[in-house]
Design a protein around this motif. Structure first.
Motif: not given
Lengths: 505, 264
Positions: B62, B64, B81, B86, B125
């Motif tokens: 990902c 992010h 978000k 993250a 994350f």
């Protein structure tokens, strides 16, 4: 029965084993037939309801009144089937109400959920008078009649939003959808085509029900509708052309590949052939001609929804998606349920005015206007269908031969560098498992020999001198050099004890 | 508020040791497949893919995004978000529509295709670790410094410094501007497109494409509703006038013979 058996089994598999077992969908191709047909086409085919109710109730075009009921019936059934299709397709169908309380106004899907919910309610209310009539509930009937105008206006607004938002759905994938179909104008095109599709559906279903129930056909009205269709289709076709040329995508039409065949089939069936036929009053006023042209429009726009949601996505996704038999069986079952519901409602509720006797299109040419299609028109219809079928066939053929090209370098990973000779390094440390320094990371095992095999040198990995080892800071620095830590191996015999091995800088 | 965090992945430094890959598996309690870890593609059981391409280690996970498409398309706001950067997933909201899988420009969210009630899965994350003041597991595990974790702004400066000081690098930080910027930044000595990253992404955030349409909805409802109501009133009035006039005609029988249109 077979349809229901297969469909029922597919539903069983879907809810017991999951979407992977019942569909050919994957992470690379997450939306398939259930979205492309059951939802996109289901909604579009229901567009006759808002088009005609707007014409009759808002614009007071009372002459279309005989058609409005069947259109509303189709719309109601269509939306029921859309909801059923969603239940099949959603991962957590029992949470279908979530968007109503968990808002995200930035999501097109959020808008769609609201539109489906509200418009289904509106359609039920527009449909309810037919039931109340049958049940002779006069009060309820009067109540609905009192609010019918605001209701219809609400329905038209909701439909406008809903039809266009199905196009907006695809605005989010500018990097994935083929530029033949991706355009910022998608919502407008979806809306315009929905109106055309709505008119065409009214013609088709009037015709089918006239055969089913052996009743007359409102040929005057329907041929008027055919005229409207020509106007809408012309505007739509011109807009599509201008859009393609302004984006410089006209050249793509002639690029070989299954996309171009499918695109041409769509344009031919949805736009060119029907306009070419319906523009002649003789075809328009002829049952067979009108029916065949309207069918072309319906098939053409179904193809358009398929292309937008599936054909145009194939090349990027790197996966060849073809719906599984279970996906097809469920869609087919939904279609059958829809037809049965329509037939039941048409039989028991007052949907069609019943008057003149049946006039089947293949009956002999007694009535010159209604029954006999001029030969050129017959040839045109036949060749349009034949040509479209050939196009679709070539498209499917090209598709079968198509090899999806994923990311450019997957194949090269096979060509690894030659392994170094391990015998050069007789004193390599054994595999090394770092102690569990962090509860989340857990045990990490390094194989020194593997690292040498791919040609790494000590300093490649040890630049930061074992950053992964968390020191408890109790021991002195010299502990690392002692037998306790590194020194246990790096004693100059099993492994090098040069400073540079550990201290690169 | 804390500064937005990020990763900097320096492809020239990755030796493909697999430590980050194992760390991802351990942290997220994913099954560890047998065999070569570079064969493990992104899936519901692999939030981090390390692949060998052009003899370099390439990381897929990902990104992010600063303006995440997944969070924008989700009808129930299951993606969030967070202020530290993250993009996290609230599974109790998800209805399973797969719009995120469909929309993500990096094809990151993965779906549990073999479950009757599937969820979407992707890298988070190591949100809980960051909250605890730790590094994400993969960054913590990286022994070569190819993957470093820090404030996104600082990482961009660091990346520019590396590019400036070493002419081998391609002068481009992948993720600095792509689709509005991402938290995972990549630098390399070879074009990112050759390494399999989407090369056609522009700098504009993807969600703005749909928002431009969605923000018009209130206007469409208001103007459309008023317009239709106006049309109804207009045609209704016309019919009334026509009826009144024809009624008048009927009453006064043949005194008026000229035809009158339905104007007004």
């Amino acid at each position: 029965m077979a349809v229901f058996g297969a469909g029922g089994y597919s539903i069983f598999v879907r809810f017991v084993k999951g979407l992977g077992a019942s569909t050919h969908l994957s992470d690379s191709f997450p939306w398939g037939l259930w979205v492309g047909f059951d939802v996109l086409c289901g909604v579009a085919l229901a567009a006759g309801a808002f088009t005609l109710s707007a014409a009759v109730y808002v614009l007071h075009l009372e002459k279309y009144k005989p058609l409005v009921r069947s259109a509303i019936l189709t719309g109601t059934i269509g939306y029921l089937l859309v909801i059923f299709g969603l239940i099949m397709d959603l991962g957590h169908p029992y949470r279908i109400w979530h968007p109503l309380i968990m808002w995200n106004p930035h999501s097109v899907m959020f808008e769609i959920s609201w539109c489906v919910t509200l418009y289904t309610t509106v359609l039920f209310m527009e449909f309810s008078p037919f039931l109340f009539e049958k049940l002779k509930w006069k009060k309820a009937l009067r109540a609905v009649h009192a609010v019918i105008i605001p209701l219809v206006i609400l329905g038209v607004v909701l439909s406008t939003l809903h039809q266009s938002s199905l196009g907006s759905l695809f605005l989010i994938v500018p990097y994935k959808l083929n530029p033949l179909w991706y355009t910022p104008w998608l919502p407008v095109f979806f809306f315009m085509s929905a109106i055309a599709l709505g008119c065409a559906m009214v013609i088709v279903e009037s015709f089918i029900s006239s055969v089913l129930f052996r009743r007359g056909l409102e040929i005057d009205l329907l041929s008027n509708l055919g005229k409207v269709l020509v106007v809408i289709l012309s505007i739509y076709g011109l807009a599509r052309y201008l859009d393609l040329s302004s984006r410089g995508a006209l050249g793509l039409i002639f690029q070989p590949g299954f996309e171009h065949a499918m695109f041409l089939a769509e344009i031919l069936l949805a736009i060119i052939a029907p306009i070419g036929l319906l523009i002649f009053p003789r075809v328009r006023r002829n049952k067979l001609g009108l029916f065949m042209s309207a069918t072309m429009v319906v098939v053409g726009f179904i193809l358009n929804r398929f292309n937008t949601s599936m054909t145009g996505m194939v090349r990027f996704s790197g996966v060849k998606y073809l719906p599984s038999w279970m996906e097809i069986s469920v869609s087919f079952m939904l279609l059958t349920i829809g037809l049965i519901l329509f037939a039941i409602a048409a039989k028991h509720l007052k949907i069609f005015d019943e008057d003149s006797p049946c006039l089947l299109p293949w009956q002999t040419c007694r009535d010159n206007v209604v029954c006999c299609l001029p030969t050129p028109a017959k040839v045109a219809i036949f060749s349009a269908w034949a040509f479209a079928l050939v196009l679709i066939w070539t498209g499917v053929n090209d598709f079968a031969r198509f090899k999806p090209l994923n990311h450019p370098t997957h194949t090269e990973s096979a060509a690894k560098s030659e392994p170094n000779d391990l015998s050069q390094y007789p004193n390599l440390p054994k595999d090394f498992t770092f102690s569990k320094t962090d509860p989340d990371i857990g045990l990490v095992t390094f194989s020194h020999s593997d690292h040498f095999l791919v040609g790494a040198e000590c300093k490649d990995c040890h630049e930061h001198a074992f950053s992964i080892i968390s020191t408890d800071k109790k021991g002195a620095i010299t502990d690392y050099h002692s037998q306790k830590y590194c020194g246990s191996c790096h004693d100059g015999k099993s492994a090098s004890n040069d400073c540079i091995s550990c201290h690169k800088k | 508020m804390e500064k937005a965090k990020g990763f900097l992945f320096d492809i020239t430094k990755c030796k493909l040791c697999g430590a980050c890959w194992i760390a991802d598996k351990e942290r997220n309690k994913l099954p560890i497949p047998e065999g070569d870890f570079t064969k493990d593609k992104l899936s519901e059981n692999a939030f981090l893919e390390m692949d060998r391409r052009h003899d370099r280690g390439v990381r897929f996970s990902c990104m992010h995004c600063l303006i995440p498409t997944c969070a924008s398309v989700c009808p129930v706001a299951a993606f969030e978000k967070t202020s530290i950067g993250a993009v996290i997933y609230h599974k109790d909201r998800c209805i399973g529509c797969r719009y995120c899988v469909f929309g993500c420009p990096f094809n990151v969210p993965k779906y549990e295709w073999d479950k009757p009630l599937p969820y979407v899965r992707k890298c988070d994350f190591c949100y809980s670790r960051i909250i605890d003041g730790k590094q994400p597991a993969c960054a913590q595990a990286c022994p070569t410094g190819a993957l470093i974790f820090g404030n996104r702004d600082d990482l961009i400066l660091e990346a520019h410094r590396r590019i400036r000081e070493n002419s081998n690098y391609v002068d481009h930080i992948y993720g600095e501007h792509e689709v509005g910027g991402t938290s995972l930044l990549l630098i390399s000595d070879i074009s990112m497109y050759k390494l399999g990253y989407p090369g056609n992404l522009s700098d504009g955030a993807v969600p703005s494409l749909t928002w431009e349409v969605l923000e018009k909805i209130p206007n469409v409802v208001l103007i459309g509703g008023t317009f239709l109501a106006g049309l109804w009133w207009l045609t209704n009035r016309r019919n009334e006038v026509m009826q009144a006039e024809s009624g008048k005609k009927d009453n006064s029988s043949d005194t008026e013979s000229g035809s009158e249109g339905g104007g007004k």
